[in-house]
Design a protein around this motif. Sequence first.
Motif, PDB file in Angstrom:
ATOM      1  N   GLY A 224      25.957  36.146  34.832  1.00 38.18           N
ATOM      2  CA  GLY A 224      27.341  36.529  34.418  1.00 38.18           C
ATOM      3  C   GLY A 224      27.683  37.875  34.066  1.00 38.18           C
ATOM      4  N   VAL A 225      26.537  38.814  33.866  1.00 38.73           N
ATOM      5  CA  VAL A 225      26.739  40.346  33.420  1.00 38.73           C
ATOM      6  C   VAL A 225      27.092  41.113  34.833  1.00 38.73           C
ATOM      7  N   GLN A 226      26.530  40.399  36.066  1.00 42.99           N
ATOM      8  CA  GLN A 226      26.848  41.147  37.360  1.00 42.99           C
ATOM      9  C   GLN A 226      28.434  40.857  37.500  1.00 42.99           C
ATOM     10  N   PHE A 227      28.771  39.786  37.191  1.00 45.32           N
ATOM     11  CA  PHE A 227      30.340  39.528  37.426  1.00 45.32           C
ATOM     12  C   PHE A 227      31.293  40.318  36.478  1.00 45.32           C
ATOM     13  N   ARG A 228      30.756  40.208  35.106  1.00 48.16           N
ATOM     14  CA  ARG A 228      31.436  40.962  34.206  1.00 48.16           C
ATOM     15  C   ARG A 228      31.691  42.618  34.440  1.00 48.16           C
ATOM     16  N   THR A 229      30.800  42.901  34.858  1.00 45.99           N
ATOM     17  CA  THR A 229      30.516  44.507  35.162  1.00 45.99           C
ATOM     18  C   THR A 229      30.781  45.030  36.576  1.00 45.99           C
TER      19      THR A 229
ATOM     20  N   ASN B 261      36.246  43.050  38.633  1.00 44.46           N
ATOM     21  CA  ASN B 261      37.249  43.438  37.913  1.00 44.46           C
ATOM     22  C   ASN B 261      38.614  43.833  38.336  1.00 44.46           C
ATOM     23  N   SER B 262      38.588  44.430  39.871  1.00 40.88           N
ATOM     24  CA  SER B 262      39.878  44.694  40.411  1.00 40.88           C
ATOM     25  C   SER B 262      40.537  43.452  40.638  1.00 40.88           C
ATOM     26  N   ALA B 263      39.804  42.431  41.281  1.00 38.87           N
ATOM     27  CA  ALA B 263      40.430  41.369  41.544  1.00 38.87           C
ATOM     28  C   ALA B 263      41.102  40.574  40.490  1.00 38.87           C
ATOM     29  N   VAL B 264      40.201  40.457  39.484  1.00 36.06           N
ATOM     30  CA  VAL B 264      40.795  40.027  38.277  1.00 36.06           C
ATOM     31  C   VAL B 264      41.780  40.473  37.691  1.00 36.06           C
ATOM     32  N   ASN B 265      41.925  41.939  37.669  1.00 30.17           N
ATOM     33  CA  ASN B 265      43.161  42.675  37.221  1.00 30.17           C
ATOM     34  C   ASN B 265      44.503  42.326  38.150  1.00 30.17           C
ATOM     35  N   ASP B 266      44.212  42.347  39.308  1.00 27.28           N
ATOM     36  CA  ASP B 266      45.238  41.831  40.299  1.00 27.28           C
ATOM     37  C   ASP B 266      45.853  40.358  39.874  1.00 27.28           C
TER      38      ASP B 266
ATOM     39  N   ALA C 100      35.259  35.250  40.002  1.00 25.33           N
ATOM     40  CA  ALA C 100      34.940  36.340  39.083  1.00 25.33           C
ATOM     41  C   ALA C 100      35.157  35.654  37.741  1.00 25.33           C
ATOM     42  N   LEU C 101      36.144  35.261  37.597  1.00 28.14           N
ATOM     43  CA  LEU C 101      36.501  34.835  35.918  1.00 28.14           C
ATOM     44  C   LEU C 101      35.532  33.429  35.790  1.00 28.14           C
TER      45      LEU C 101
ATOM     46  N   VAL D 232      52.621  33.740  42.169  1.00 23.33           N
ATOM     47  CA  VAL D 232      51.118  34.424  42.449  1.00 23.33           C
ATOM     48  C   VAL D 232      50.802  34.518  44.011  1.00 23.33           C
ATOM     49  N   ALA D 233      51.225  33.375  44.577  1.00 20.74           N
ATOM     50  CA  ALA D 233      50.927  33.193  46.068  1.00 20.74           C
ATOM     51  C   ALA D 233      51.746  34.254  46.837  1.00 20.74           C
ATOM     52  N   SER D 234      52.730  34.823  46.441  1.00 28.31           N
ATOM     53  CA  SER D 234      53.762  35.733  47.098  1.00 28.31           C
ATOM     54  C   SER D 234      53.173  37.051  46.867  1.00 28.31           C
ATOM     55  N   ILE D 235      52.433  37.141  45.891  1.00 26.67           N
ATOM     56  CA  ILE D 235      51.922  38.552  45.488  1.00 26.67           C
ATOM     57  C   ILE D 235      50.532  38.642  45.998  1.00 26.67           C
ATOM     58  N   MET D 236      49.622  37.649  45.964  1.00 31.81           N
ATOM     59  CA  MET D 236      48.315  37.894  46.209  1.00 31.81           C
ATOM     60  C   MET D 236      47.925  37.078  47.395  1.00 31.81           C
ATOM     61  N   PRO D 237      47.287  37.653  48.268  1.00 30.56           N
ATOM     62  CA  PRO D 237      46.549  36.707  49.457  1.00 30.56           C
ATOM     63  C   PRO D 237      45.619  35.810  48.781  1.00 30.56           C
ATOM     64  N   TYR D 238      45.440  34.729  49.380  1.00 28.06           N
ATOM     65  CA  TYR D 238      44.427  33.425  49.003  1.00 28.06           C
ATOM     66  C   TYR D 238      43.065  34.128  48.669  1.00 28.06           C
ATOM     67  N   GLU D 239      42.458  34.694  49.697  1.00 29.60           N
ATOM     68  CA  GLU D 239      41.330  35.236  49.484  1.00 29.60           C
ATOM     69  C   GLU D 239      41.078  35.916  48.439  1.00 29.60           C
ATOM     70  N   ARG D 240      42.040  36.921  48.072  1.00 22.00           N
ATOM     71  CA  ARG D 240      41.798  37.718  46.787  1.00 22.00           C
ATOM     72  C   ARG D 240      41.990  36.911  45.572  1.00 22.00           C
ATOM     73  N   TYR D 241      42.820  35.934  45.630  1.00 25.85           N
ATOM     74  CA  TYR D 241      42.696  34.922  44.419  1.00 25.85           C
ATOM     75  C   TYR D 241      41.520  34.279  44.149  1.00 25.85           C
ATOM     76  N   VAL D 242      40.894  33.828  45.333  1.00 24.25           N
ATOM     77  CA  VAL D 242      39.629  33.115  45.331  1.00 24.25           C
ATOM     78  C   VAL D 242      38.690  33.970  44.634  1.00 24.25           C
ATOM     79  N   THR D 243      38.695  35.412  44.979  1.00 28.13           N
ATOM     80  CA  THR D 243      37.548  36.305  44.475  1.00 28.13           C
ATOM     81  C   THR D 243      38.010  36.311  43.103  1.00 28.13           C
ATOM     82  N   ALA D 244      39.015  36.609  42.699  1.00 27.75           N
ATOM     83  CA  ALA D 244      39.562  36.487  41.298  1.00 27.75           C
ATOM     84  C   ALA D 244      38.968  35.304  40.290  1.00 27.75           C
ATOM     85  N   GLU D 245      39.365  34.112  40.873  1.00 29.61           N
ATOM     86  CA  GLU D 245      38.902  32.924  40.336  1.00 29.61           C
ATOM     87  C   GLU D 245      37.579  32.743  39.999  1.00 29.61           C
TER      88      GLU D 245
END
Length: 119
Positions: A91-96, A101-106, A80-81, A65-78
């Motif tokens: 919660g709706v703001q983060f779900r929509t 959603n892009s960071a979570v998909n990454d 958001a989740l 995961v670390a080799s694919i995603m920069p840490y900043e993007r990982y923090v955004t995804a975590e």
Amino acid sequence: MNLAGQLRPIVAACVMLAATACVTRAEEANDYPTSARAEYVYGCMKANGETRAAIEQCSCSIDVVASIMPYERYVTAETALSMSQVRGNLGVQFRTSEQANSAVNDLRRAQAEAEVRCF
């Protein structure tokens, strides 16, 4: 001076450039703090069993995961989740959110790659 003597400084410069590029990539791949890696491995082990094999697989997984995603993007995804679990408008703001959603998909794509490589 013969041709080999003329090429020696050029080859040395190329070697130095390649070494610098490798170090830079290693630093980029290792931009995850130890606590973030430990937290990921802990959660992964809870989901996959608390065995020695799980430690190896989960450690491999965060490395991928670390080799694919920069840490900043990982923090955004975590974030958001985590925040998407909150009830109500927040919660709706983060779900929509498209950005969330892009960071979570990454992150999910990186985890899928890690599963293929590590499990």
